[in-house]
Design a protein around this motif. Structure first.
Motif, PDB file in Angstrom:
ATOM      1  N   PHE A  10       0.840  -1.186   0.000  1.00  0.00           N
ATOM      2  CA  PHE A  10       0.000   0.000   0.000  1.00  0.00           C
ATOM      3  C   PHE A  10       0.884   1.247   0.000  1.00  0.00           C
ATOM      4  N   GLU A  11       0.256   2.400  -0.180  1.00  0.00           N
ATOM      5  CA  GLU A  11       0.996   3.646  -0.250  1.00  0.00           C
ATOM      6  C   GLU A  11       0.925   4.380   1.084  1.00  0.00           C
ATOM      7  N   VAL A  12       2.056   4.948   1.492  1.00  0.00           N
ATOM      8  CA  VAL A  12       2.150   5.734   2.720  1.00  0.00           C
ATOM      9  C   VAL A  12       2.786   7.073   2.400  1.00  0.00           C
ATOM     10  N   GLY A 101      -2.512  10.945   9.429  1.00  0.00           N
ATOM     11  CA  GLY A 101      -2.049  10.650   8.083  1.00  0.00           C
ATOM     12  C   GLY A 101      -1.960  11.897   7.234  1.00  0.00           C
ATOM     13  N   GLN A 103      -3.165  13.243   3.345  1.00  0.00           N
ATOM     14  CA  GLN A 103      -3.948  13.034   2.129  1.00  0.00           C
ATOM     15  C   GLN A 103      -4.483  11.604   2.047  1.00  0.00           C
ATOM     16  N   ARG A 105      -3.470   8.867   3.484  1.00  0.00           N
ATOM     17  CA  ARG A 105      -2.512   7.750   3.588  1.00  0.00           C
ATOM     18  C   ARG A 105      -1.853   7.755   4.950  1.00  0.00           C
ATOM     19  N   TRP A 107       0.982   7.771   7.766  1.00  0.00           N
ATOM     20  CA  TRP A 107       2.243   8.497   7.858  1.00  0.00           C
ATOM     21  C   TRP A 107       3.241   7.627   8.598  1.00  0.00           C
ATOM     22  N   PHE A 132       5.146  10.291  -1.084  1.00  0.00           N
ATOM     23  CA  PHE A 132       4.279   9.122  -1.078  1.00  0.00           C
ATOM     24  C   PHE A 132       5.120   7.969  -1.609  1.00  0.00           C
ATOM     25  N   HIS A 134       5.456   3.444  -1.838  1.00  0.00           N
ATOM     26  CA  HIS A 134       4.853   2.133  -1.629  1.00  0.00           C
ATOM     27  C   HIS A 134       5.670   1.350  -0.613  1.00  0.00           C
TER      28      HIS A 134
END
Length: 160
Positions: A10-12, A101, A103, A105, A107, A132, A134
Motif C-alpha cells: 500500500f501507499e504511505v 495521516g 492526504q 494515507r 504516515w 508518497f 509504496h
C-alpha cells in the motif's frame, strides 16, 4: 481488510527523522524497543531500520497505529523497517499528522541516522525521501536491500 500476518502492499506518506531532530534532540532514543535499544538498523530483514508511527493516548493508555515489531519493506529505499518508535508529541498525539495521516494515507517516519553527520545534511536527507511511497507490510525476507543507514548511503531512492 487484509490478514494482519499476510504481506500487503500500500501507499504511505514517508518522512525521515534523524539523530538531530529526534525526541530528545541529539539522541537515538526510542520508545518501543523490539530488536534495537536505540534507533538504528541497516535495512536488512534481520536488522531493519527503526520506524516511528502515529499513536493515540487515552488516559494512561497508548495505542500505536501499527504494533511494535511490525515490519515494512520500503520499495524505493530498498530497506526493511521495524516499528520501534512513535511520532507525534504532546498529550493528544492523535490530533497530529503522524496519526491522522496525510492526504488519506498513513504516515510513517523512518530513522535516517545522522549521529556522524551534521544537522543540515540530515535535514536535507529527510527532505529528499519525503514522499508518497509504496511499502509492503509483513514482507517476505528476500527483497533487494541497499544496506546501511539512510543518511550514510546518500539518501538514495531506487526506482523499479
Amino acid at each position: 481488510m487484509p490478514n494482519p500476518r499476510q504481506a500487503h502492499r500500500f501507499e504511505v506518506f514517508l518522512t525521515g527523522y534523524s539523530y538531530w531532530d529526534n525526541t530528545p534532540p541529539g539522541s537515538a532514543a526510542i520508545s518501543k524497543p523490539v530488536i534495537h535499544n536505540r534507533a538504528g538498523g541497516v535495512g536488512t530483514y534481520n536488522n531493519p531500520i527503526t520506524i516511528a508511527v502515529g499513536h493515540v493516548i487515552e488516559g494512561r493508555r497508548q495505542t500505536l497505529d501499527f504494533k511494535p515489531g511490525t515490519r515494512f519493506y520500503i520499495e524505493r529505499l530498498r530497506k526493511y523497517a521495524i516499528v520501534e518508535d512513535v511520532c507525534g508529541d504532546g498529550h493528544r498525539p492523535q490530533d497530529g499528522p503522524c496519526h491522522t495521516g496525510y492526504q488519506g494515507r498513513p504516515w510513517l517516519d523512518i530513522y535516517i541516522g545522522g549521529e556522524r553527520a551534521n544537522a543540515s545534511i540530515t535535514t536535507q536527507c529527510a527532505r529528499s525521501i519525503t514522499a508518497f511511497q509504496h511499502v509492503i507490510i509483513n514482507p517476505r525476507r528476500d527483497y533487494p536491500v541497499h544496506r546501511g543507514a539512510i543518511v550514510d548511503s546518500g539518501c538514495n531512492t531506487f526506482s523499479g
